[in-house]
Design an enzyme around this catalytic site. Structure first.
Site, short mmCIF file in Angstrom:
data_model
loop_
_atom_site.label_atom_id
_atom_site.label_comp_id
_atom_site.label_asym_id
_atom_site.label_seq_id
_atom_site.Cartn_x
_atom_site.Cartn_y
_atom_site.Cartn_z
N SER A 122 0.82 -1.22 0.00
CA SER A 122 0.00 0.00 0.00
C SER A 122 0.85 1.27 0.00
O SER A 122 0.32 2.38 -0.07
CB SER A 122 -0.96 -0.01 1.20
OG SER A 122 -0.24 -0.03 2.41
N GLY A 123 2.16 1.12 0.09
CA GLY A 123 3.03 2.29 0.05
C GLY A 123 3.43 2.82 1.42
O GLY A 123 3.79 3.99 1.56
N ASP A 183 9.98 1.12 10.78
CA ASP A 183 9.24 0.49 9.68
C ASP A 183 8.87 -0.93 10.08
O ASP A 183 9.55 -1.54 10.92
CB ASP A 183 10.10 0.48 8.40
CG ASP A 183 9.25 0.22 7.15
OD1 ASP A 183 8.01 0.37 7.22
OD2 ASP A 183 9.83 -0.12 6.10
N GLU A 184 7.79 -1.44 9.50
CA GLU A 184 7.32 -2.82 9.75
C GLU A 184 7.17 -3.07 11.25
O GLU A 184 7.70 -4.05 11.78
CB GLU A 184 8.33 -3.83 9.16
CG GLU A 184 8.57 -3.69 7.67
CD GLU A 184 7.49 -4.33 6.80
OE1 GLU A 184 6.40 -4.67 7.31
OE2 GLU A 184 7.75 -4.47 5.60
N VAL A 202 7.24 -19.49 9.57
CA VAL A 202 8.26 -20.08 10.43
C VAL A 202 9.58 -20.18 9.66
O VAL A 202 9.62 -20.72 8.56
CB VAL A 202 7.83 -21.47 10.95
CG1 VAL A 202 8.91 -22.10 11.80
CG2 VAL A 202 6.53 -21.35 11.74
#
Ligand code: ADP
Ligand code: MG
Ligand code: ZN
Length: 200
Positions: free
Chosen positions: A21-22, A90-91, A179
């Site tokens: 999605s950017g 980020d993330e 995993v």
């Protein structure tokens, strides 16, 4: 007389949405503007996000910026005393729940915080720490991708697994994160609600 030092709190900007999605692009854009304004800061990435080993955040559009790879939020906390103008993560779904506290601490010392991450996992369940951080936000940007099946706005992330030579929707009973070392082939796609499917 006791001298009170009044510190303005930092602001919290949250960028969420499905894969593609950017989010990283938007995080980079926001940090770039701050660099133009000569602000000092650091982008953090967690080391469990193994997609690229370099000290960079890279968007799928190709833009990139320098980033520090940390093993967790506690490592980022070491920069609290530096009184940075901003920190970015980020993330954030890859960080542990201690990120929530660390974000609060940065805000308290007057450092602005920008975060980007998935709001929902592949089962369409919210990520706990992402939601907790979003609840404290001064501003939330909810980004949408393009559904790879029909072209509508995509708000969800579809996990597909390779089964008998075919990509099929993953089961909701699978672990949230793939995993490490498992030989099941997995891939992800942005999809709209109508095209998003649950496997057996
Ligand atoms: P995120 O961090 O949310 O996964 P990125 O910032 O890395 O996303 O990448 C966003 C870019 O991905 C878009 O600007 C576009 O160039 C590209 N892209 C590729 N496929 C899609 C898609 N299906 N929907 C939206 N963007 C896509
Ligand atoms: Mg990203
Ligand atoms: Zn669709």
């Amino acid at each position: 007389m006791k001298k009170e030092v009044f510190v303005l709190k930092g602001t919290l900007e949250v960028v969420i949405g499905p894969m593609y999605s950017g989010k990283t692009e938007e995080l980079i854009r926001r940090v770039m503007r701050r660099k133009i304004a000569r602000q000092n800061g650091i982008i953090f990435r967690v080391s469990s996000d193994t997609r690229n080993a370099e000290e960079l955040v890279v968007s799928r559009a190709g833009t990139h910026l320098e980033a520090k790879i940390v093993s967790g939020a506690r490592d980022a906390q070491m920069y609290l005393d530096d009184k940075l103008d901003y920190v970015a993560f980020d993330e954030i779904q890859f960080f542990e729940s201690d990120l929530v506290d660390v974000v609060k601490k940065f805000i308290d010392v007057g450092t602005d915080v920008i975060v980007a991450g998935l709001n929902l996992d592949f089962r369409s369940e919210p990520f706990d720490n992402v939601m907790k951080i979003a609840a404290m936000a001064d501003e939330i940007a909810l980004l949408k991708a393009v559904c790879v099946v029909c072209g509508k706005d995509a708000t969800l992330t579809q996990r597909l697994i390779m089964k008998d030579g075919e990509w099929v929707p993953a089961s909701t009973k699978d672990p949230i994160f793939k995993v490490e070392g498992s030989d099941v082939k997995v891939r992800y796609e942005p999809r709209c609600k109508d095209c998003w499917k649950v496997g057996e």
